[in-house]
Design an enzyme around this catalytic site. Structure first.
Site, PDB file in Angstrom:
ATOM      1  N   SER A  60      42.290  73.807  -0.588  1.00 40.89           N
ATOM      2  CA  SER A  60      42.377  72.557  -1.339  1.00 40.89           C
ATOM      3  C   SER A  60      41.013  72.012  -1.739  1.00 40.89           C
ATOM      4  O   SER A  60      40.907  71.281  -2.734  1.00 40.89           O
ATOM      5  CB  SER A  60      43.125  71.502  -0.519  1.00 40.89           C
ATOM      6  N   GLY A  97      46.294  74.293   1.069  1.00 35.35           N
ATOM      7  CA  GLY A  97      46.980  74.747   2.266  1.00 35.35           C
ATOM      8  C   GLY A  97      46.704  76.191   2.640  1.00 35.35           C
ATOM      9  O   GLY A  97      47.244  76.680   3.640  1.00 35.35           O
ATOM     10  N   ASN A 125      41.627  75.634   7.463  1.00 33.92           N
ATOM     11  CA  ASN A 125      43.018  75.467   7.905  1.00 33.92           C
ATOM     12  C   ASN A 125      43.315  76.321   9.138  1.00 33.92           C
ATOM     13  O   ASN A 125      44.134  75.940   9.980  1.00 33.92           O
ATOM     14  CB  ASN A 125      43.977  75.823   6.773  1.00 33.92           C
ATOM     15  N   ASP A 208      43.271  59.520   1.780  1.00 29.03           N
ATOM     16  CA  ASP A 208      43.803  60.301   2.897  1.00 29.03           C
ATOM     17  C   ASP A 208      42.737  60.607   3.940  1.00 29.03           C
ATOM     18  O   ASP A 208      43.032  61.105   5.023  1.00 29.03           O
ATOM     19  CB  ASP A 208      44.468  61.590   2.410  1.00 29.03           C
ATOM     20  N   HIS A 211      40.214  64.659   1.630  1.00 24.22           N
ATOM     21  CA  HIS A 211      39.758  65.366   0.430  1.00 24.22           C
ATOM     22  C   HIS A 211      38.703  64.562  -0.313  1.00 24.22           C
ATOM     23  O   HIS A 211      38.869  63.360  -0.520  1.00 24.22           O
ATOM     24  CB  HIS A 211      40.944  65.660  -0.491  1.00 24.22           C
TER      25      HIS A 211
END
Length: 234
Positions: A60, A97, A125, A208, A211
Site C-alpha cells: 500500500s 495488503g 505486512n 488512519d 498511510h
C-alpha cells in the site's frame, strides 16, 4: 557491512504502529475483483519502446493507498525524472495488503514487460503479522532470484522496513536486519528505511495513522531518490 539506524519508539511511533496493526486487515480485505482491477491498471501499462522502465513492486505504501492518482511516491519519482529529461518510465505495481508471499506469487506477471530497474518494497505486512523471519527472508530472496533469472542485467533496489517491538526484541531486530543483509548478500542497493522522517508523524500521515499523506509521500520519494538518482546517473 551495511548498517541501519534502529527505530526510536517515541510516543508518536507507538501511536503510528498501534493504528497500523489495527488497520492492516482493512488494507488486505479487498475483493479479488478489486485486486485484479489494480493489477490491470498497474501491471499491464504500455510503455514506450524508447523508454527504460523502472518498476516499483510493493504494497500500500507504493500503491498510494487513500490518495489521488499521481500522489504516490513512484509517480512523484516520475516527475523528478521528467524534470531532468531522463529517458525512464515509471510503472507502479503496488498492491495494498501485499505480503512477500503474495509478491512472490505475482512476480512473474509483472515482469511480462522489459524492466531496467526493479524497486522491491515488501515485508512490512509480514512483520506486523508475525510471519516467521526465515519465511520472509526466503520469499524476498526468491523474488530477487526470479528477477535476475528473467534479466541478469537488471538493477535492483531493496527498500528497508522496521517494525515496533510488539513481537519481542529478537524478532524486531531480526526483521530489521533482513533488508541490509539481503542487500549485501545480493549486491543490490538499499534504502535503509523507506518511512524515515514520516512514520509516527501525524502531520504526514492520513487519519488512519498509517498511510502517508501526499506530503508524506513526497518525503518517501526523497528517501528513494537518494539511492535511485545515483543509479540513473551511472
Amino acid at each position: 557491512m551495511i548498517s541501519i539506524k534502529p527505530l526510536r519508539l517515541t510516543r508518536s511511533y507507538a501511536l503510528f504502529f498501534g493504528f497500523l496493526f489495527m488497520l492492516l486487515s482493512a488494507c488486505g480485505n479487498k475483493t479479488e475483483k478489486e485486486k485484479e482491477d489494480e493489477k490491470s491498471e498497474s501491471e499491464t501499462e504500455v510503455v514506450e519502446e524508447d523508454n527504460s522502465v523502472i518498476l516499483f513492486f510493493g504494497d500500500s505504501l507504493t500503491a498510494g493507498y487513500g490518495l489521488d492518482q499521481g500522489e504516490a511516491f513512484p509517480e512523484i519519482i516520475q516527475e523528478k525524472i521528467d524534470s531532468l529529461n531522463l529517458n525512464y518510465k515509471v510503472v507502479n505495481a503496488g498492491l495494498s495488503g501485499e505480503t512477500t508471499s503474495g509478491g512472490k506469487n505475482r512476480i512473474d506477471w509483472v515482469l511480462k514487460q522489459n524492466v531496467d530497474i526493479f524497486v522491491l518494497e515488501l515485508g512490512a505486512n509480514d512483520g506486523l503479522r508475525g510471519i516467521p523471519l526465515q519465511e520472509t527472508r526466503n520469499n524476498l530472496q526468491e523474488i530477487i532470484d526470479f528477477v535476475r533469472e528473467e534479466n541478469p542485467e537488471i538493477k535492483i533496489i531493496l527498500a528497508g522496513m522496521q517494525i515496533p517491538p510488539n513481537m519481542g526484541q529478537d524478532y524486531t531486530s531480526g526483521f530489521r536486519n533482513i533488508f541490509p543483509e539481503l542487500a549485501e548478500k545480493n549486491e543490490v542497493e538499499l534504502i535503509p528505511f523507506l518511512l524515515e522522517d514520516v512514520a509516527g508523524n501525524p502531520e504526514l500521515n492520513q487519519t488512519d495513522g498509517i498511510h502517508p499523506t501526499a506530503e508524506g509521500q513526497e518525503i518517501l520519494a526523497d528517501n528513494v531518490w537518494i539511492v535511485l538518482k545515483d543509479m540513473l546517473e551511472k
